[in-house]
Design an enzyme around this catalytic site. Structure first.
Site, PDB file in Angstrom:
ATOM      1  N   SER A 106     -39.102 -59.149 -15.602  1.00 49.82           N
ATOM      2  CA  SER A 106     -39.061 -58.638 -14.233  1.00 49.82           C
ATOM      3  C   SER A 106     -37.596 -58.491 -13.845  1.00 49.82           C
ATOM      4  O   SER A 106     -36.877 -59.481 -13.726  1.00 49.82           O
ATOM      5  CB  SER A 106     -39.763 -59.611 -13.275  1.00 49.82           C
ATOM      6  OG  SER A 106     -41.115 -59.749 -13.622  1.00 49.82           O
ATOM      7  N   LYS A 180     -43.641 -53.863 -10.363  1.00 47.89           N
ATOM      8  CA  LYS A 180     -43.712 -55.319 -10.501  1.00 47.89           C
ATOM      9  C   LYS A 180     -43.213 -56.010  -9.237  1.00 47.89           C
ATOM     10  O   LYS A 180     -43.768 -57.030  -8.815  1.00 47.89           O
ATOM     11  CB  LYS A 180     -42.873 -55.779 -11.706  1.00 47.89           C
ATOM     12  CG  LYS A 180     -42.844 -57.305 -11.903  1.00 47.89           C
ATOM     13  CD  LYS A 180     -44.242 -57.900 -12.080  1.00 47.89           C
ATOM     14  CE  LYS A 180     -44.230 -59.424 -12.147  1.00 47.89           C
ATOM     15  NZ  LYS A 180     -43.673 -59.957 -13.386  1.00 47.89           N
ATOM     16  N   LYS A 248     -36.523 -65.015  -7.612  1.00 44.71           N
ATOM     17  CA  LYS A 248     -35.775 -63.859  -8.120  1.00 44.71           C
ATOM     18  C   LYS A 248     -36.518 -62.559  -7.865  1.00 44.71           C
ATOM     19  O   LYS A 248     -35.945 -61.580  -7.377  1.00 44.71           O
ATOM     20  CB  LYS A 248     -35.508 -64.042  -9.616  1.00 44.71           C
ATOM     21  CG  LYS A 248     -34.814 -62.888 -10.304  1.00 44.71           C
ATOM     22  CD  LYS A 248     -35.772 -62.046 -11.155  1.00 44.71           C
ATOM     23  CE  LYS A 248     -36.360 -62.823 -12.303  1.00 44.71           C
ATOM     24  NZ  LYS A 248     -37.237 -62.007 -13.162  1.00 44.71           N
TER      25      LYS A 248
END
Length: 307
Positions: A106, A180, A248
């Site tokens: 990701s 994502k 994150k």
């Protein structure tokens, strides 16, 4: 497509290279080995590669050697900075023409686009293909895979993706990463909502297991509930994805980079989710699974026996 790829992807002749053999990456590489593919891996800590080596994987001593020996290179690392180092600094200087790089990390859409352009300069291709489904999805080959890049390259790679889960082509380079991020925004909100529902149910005197059973087939039911509801109740916080990575991922959606203010999306719910997952990290639980977010809601409500 036929000009660049006259030979279909098959276990007998497609050489696979893999970096990133953690909870997710290790399970994904294992599935490819079980499907008959020749998989070569690089690991900074070689001892962690033992389970894959016992399945028949090969180990090399450097990412550059891995790149030179592979037709398709997979990465499943931690942060965009790791992706940049592995792909830009080690893979691309060593790859053969027509190599395809698949990044399952990701990461940032802008970085994916930069890698795509840099790969083309080396007569190679890149596909950003982050995944969702956690450790169970990785183990069972039921991951949702979001692919960005050239559509014909993604189709050529389909035999590999089919071993890992279901791939959906999202558009040009970077679009897989954007999907994502949107996925994580949705998952983060679901995890927070499920945690609050369970904490409320317990304080109201309900049996948490019965609560899950009662609502799972109604509008409150979700894949998040199926994957993590029982784990939360049983205090099973083993990671399918680390809490620090959720911080994150959510940051990729809500943090505005300098000069990009006009393209920013206002996401108040995602901002709150990031704050709560950051609380997990601040509590020292950065390596717990994302289902551990329930511990933050419990702490807010005065329950300090988190594990």
């Amino acid at each position: 497509m036929s000009t660049h790829y006259p030979t279909p992807v098959t276990p007998k002749q497609t050489r696979i290279g893999w970096i990133g053999i953690g909870v997710m990456g290790g399970a994904m590489a294992s599935r490819l080995i079980s499907a008959g593919y020749a998989v070569t891996i690089y690991a900074r800590t070689p001892s962690k590669a033992t389970p894959l080596l016992s399945q028949g994987a090969h180990l090399v001593s450097s990412p550059a050697e891995l790149a030179a020996l592979s037709d398709v290179l997979f990465t499943m690392v931690g942060h965009p900075s790791d992706v940049k180092h592995v792909v830009m600094d080690t893979f691309l200087p060593s790859v053969n023409p027509n190599t395809v790089i698949i990044d399952h990390t990701s990461s940032h859409p802008g970085l994916a686009r930069h890698i795509y352009e840099s790969a083309l300069e080396k007569q190679c291709y890149s596909v950003d293909a982050p995944v969702s489904g956690g450790d169970i999805g990785a183990r069972d080959g039921k991951l949702a895979i979001f692919a960005g890049g050239d559509k014909d390259v993604v189709e050529w790679l389909r035999p590999l993706f089919d071993v890992l889960g279901k791939v959906t082509y999202m558009g040009g380079s970077g679009k897989g990463q954007s999907c994502k991020i949107a996925n994580q925004i949705t998952v983060g909100a679901n995890l927070v909502g499920l945690s609050e529902g369970l904490v409320f149910a317990e304080k109201a005197g309900l049996d948490q297991g019965k609560f899950i059973e009662a609502v799972r087939c109604g509008a409150a039911g979700s894949m998040v509930m199926e994957l993590f509801g029982e784990r939360m109740i049983k205090r099973d916080f083993r990671p399918g994805g680390f809490a620090q990575y959720m911080v994150k991922d959510l940051g990729l959606g809500v943090d505005v980079e300098e000069g990009d203010e006009d393209n920013a999306t206002v996401l108040p719910g995602a901002g709150l989710s990031k704050q709560l997952f950051s609380g997990m990290v601040a509590n020292g639980d950065d390596k717990l699974g994302t289902q551990g977010i329930i511990t933050v809601i419990e702490r807010i409500n005065g329950k300090l026996d988190k594990h």
